[in-house]
Motif scaffolding. Structure first.
Motif, short mmCIF file in Angstrom:
data_model
loop_
_atom_site.label_atom_id
_atom_site.label_comp_id
_atom_site.label_asym_id
_atom_site.label_seq_id
_atom_site.Cartn_x
_atom_site.Cartn_y
_atom_site.Cartn_z
N HIS A 53 0.80 -1.23 0.00
CA HIS A 53 0.00 0.00 0.00
C HIS A 53 0.83 1.28 0.00
O HIS A 53 0.62 2.19 0.81
CB HIS A 53 -0.98 0.01 1.18
CG HIS A 53 -2.16 -0.89 0.97
ND1 HIS A 53 -3.10 -0.65 -0.01
CD2 HIS A 53 -2.55 -2.02 1.61
CE1 HIS A 53 -4.02 -1.60 0.04
NE2 HIS A 53 -3.70 -2.45 1.00
N TYR A 111 -3.59 4.12 -0.06
CA TYR A 111 -3.43 4.61 1.31
C TYR A 111 -2.18 5.47 1.55
O TYR A 111 -2.27 6.57 2.08
CB TYR A 111 -3.43 3.47 2.32
CG TYR A 111 -4.71 2.71 2.41
CD1 TYR A 111 -5.92 3.35 2.70
CD2 TYR A 111 -4.75 1.33 2.22
CE1 TYR A 111 -7.11 2.64 2.78
CE2 TYR A 111 -5.93 0.61 2.31
CZ TYR A 111 -7.11 1.26 2.58
OH TYR A 111 -8.27 0.57 2.66
N ASN A 112 -1.02 4.96 1.18
CA ASN A 112 0.23 5.62 1.55
C ASN A 112 0.89 6.33 0.35
O ASN A 112 0.56 6.04 -0.81
CB ASN A 112 1.18 4.62 2.20
CG ASN A 112 0.63 4.14 3.53
OD1 ASN A 112 0.33 4.94 4.41
ND2 ASN A 112 0.48 2.83 3.68
N TYR A 159 -11.84 7.30 2.78
CA TYR A 159 -10.38 7.43 2.91
C TYR A 159 -9.66 6.65 1.82
O TYR A 159 -8.69 7.14 1.22
CB TYR A 159 -9.93 6.96 4.29
CG TYR A 159 -10.61 7.67 5.42
CD1 TYR A 159 -10.33 9.01 5.68
CD2 TYR A 159 -11.54 7.02 6.22
CE1 TYR A 159 -10.95 9.68 6.73
CE2 TYR A 159 -12.17 7.69 7.26
CZ TYR A 159 -11.87 9.01 7.51
OH TYR A 159 -12.50 9.67 8.54
N ALA A 200 -7.38 8.32 -1.32
CA ALA A 200 -6.01 7.88 -1.51
C ALA A 200 -5.82 7.23 -2.88
O ALA A 200 -4.79 7.44 -3.55
CB ALA A 200 -5.60 6.91 -0.41
N GLN A 238 0.27 -1.45 6.06
CA GLN A 238 -0.81 -0.94 6.90
C GLN A 238 -1.43 -2.08 7.72
O GLN A 238 -2.54 -2.52 7.47
CB GLN A 238 -1.90 -0.27 6.05
CG GLN A 238 -2.87 0.58 6.85
CD GLN A 238 -4.14 0.89 6.06
OE1 GLN A 238 -5.02 0.05 5.94
NE2 GLN A 238 -4.21 2.09 5.53
N LEU A 269 -5.30 8.45 7.76
CA LEU A 269 -4.40 7.44 7.21
C LEU A 269 -3.05 7.46 7.91
O LEU A 269 -2.38 6.42 8.00
CB LEU A 269 -4.23 7.66 5.70
CG LEU A 269 -5.49 7.51 4.86
CD1 LEU A 269 -5.19 7.78 3.39
CD2 LEU A 269 -6.10 6.12 5.04
N ARG A 314 -3.71 5.99 11.77
CA ARG A 314 -3.97 4.56 11.93
C ARG A 314 -2.69 3.73 11.88
O ARG A 314 -2.64 2.61 12.42
CB ARG A 314 -4.95 4.08 10.86
CG ARG A 314 -4.39 3.96 9.46
CD ARG A 314 -5.44 3.62 8.42
NE ARG A 314 -6.15 2.39 8.73
CZ ARG A 314 -7.18 1.92 8.04
NH1 ARG A 314 -7.61 2.59 6.98
NH2 ARG A 314 -7.77 0.79 8.37
#
Length: 222
Positions: free
Chosen positions: A9, A37-38, A75, A79, A169, A214, A217
């Protein structure tokens, strides 16, 4: 030794630390979701391509390719949309070249790799849902799953079902990057954890304008 990773991710710092730990592995395989996400999608793909790591398509990879985020929460959608814009054309084409599953022979053992499950790549198979009957779809010696970000190893007479957890993640309450090692000949399977610089990733998430959630978490492994 076989090393198994999944759900990176876009988390380059986590991936680099994991790759350092498994650099002596005979083979590394990835169960999908390189991006999402990242904030390091291109860098993660470059590492995977550079090392020629066999990898399948995850649901976030597919969403970025198709520009379809229908089943994503807000979210994940934000992303993924950011990721699609950030990716180079070359890396978008690379994602599109990935297959949805993979079968391979390793030391005369059959390995099947799916992101979700053998019957649905978007299906979440959590540890308490694992049954020996899942192996009957393809009859592998080792079935590798990803998608849930929750690691497990389940051994049966017919074979082993394994989820290495998430590199980028984790969602099992442990924020450390997760991966798996397998010595199939000896029947030894291990889930491994390693710390990485969460601060570095969190700061980059905020710098790129991605949701603060993000970043938060990552610290709690959820």
């Amino acid at each position: 030794m076989l090393a198994i990773i999944s759900d990176i991710h876009g988390n380059l710092p986590a991936l680099k630390v994991v790759l350092e730990k498994i650099e002596d592995a005979d083979l590394i395989i990835c169960a999908g979701d390189l991006v999402g996400y990242n904030p390091y999608p291109n860098e993660v793909i470059w590492e995977i391509k550079k090392r020629k790591i066999p990898c399948i398509l995850g649901n976030h990879d597919r969403a970025v390719i198709t520009d379809d985020y229908l089943n994503f929460n807000i979210y994940a959608k934000i992303a993924a949309m950011w990721t699609r814009k950030a990716l180079t054309r070359e890396n978008l084409i690379f994602l599109a070249s990935l297959t949805s599953s993979m079968s391979l022979e390793y030391e005369n053992f059959k390995i099947s790799v799916h992101h979700g499950s053998p019957w649905d790549e978007d299906y979440y198979v959590y540890p308490d849902m694992v049954r020996e009957s899942i192996l009957e779809y393809e009859n592998p010696d080792l079935l590798v799953l990803g998608h849930t970000h929750v690691p497990f190893i389940k051994r049966f007479k017919k074979g082993t079902i394994l989820n290495p957890g998430s590199v980028g993640q984790p969602r099992d309450g442990d924020p450390r990057a997760s991966y798996a090692l397998a010595d199939i000949k000896r029947g030894i399977y291990e889930i491994k954890r390693v710390e990485y610089s969460i601060d570095e990733v969190a700061e980059r998430i905020l710098k790129e304008g991605l949701p603060e959630f993000l970043a938060r978490r990552l610290y709690i492994g959820y």
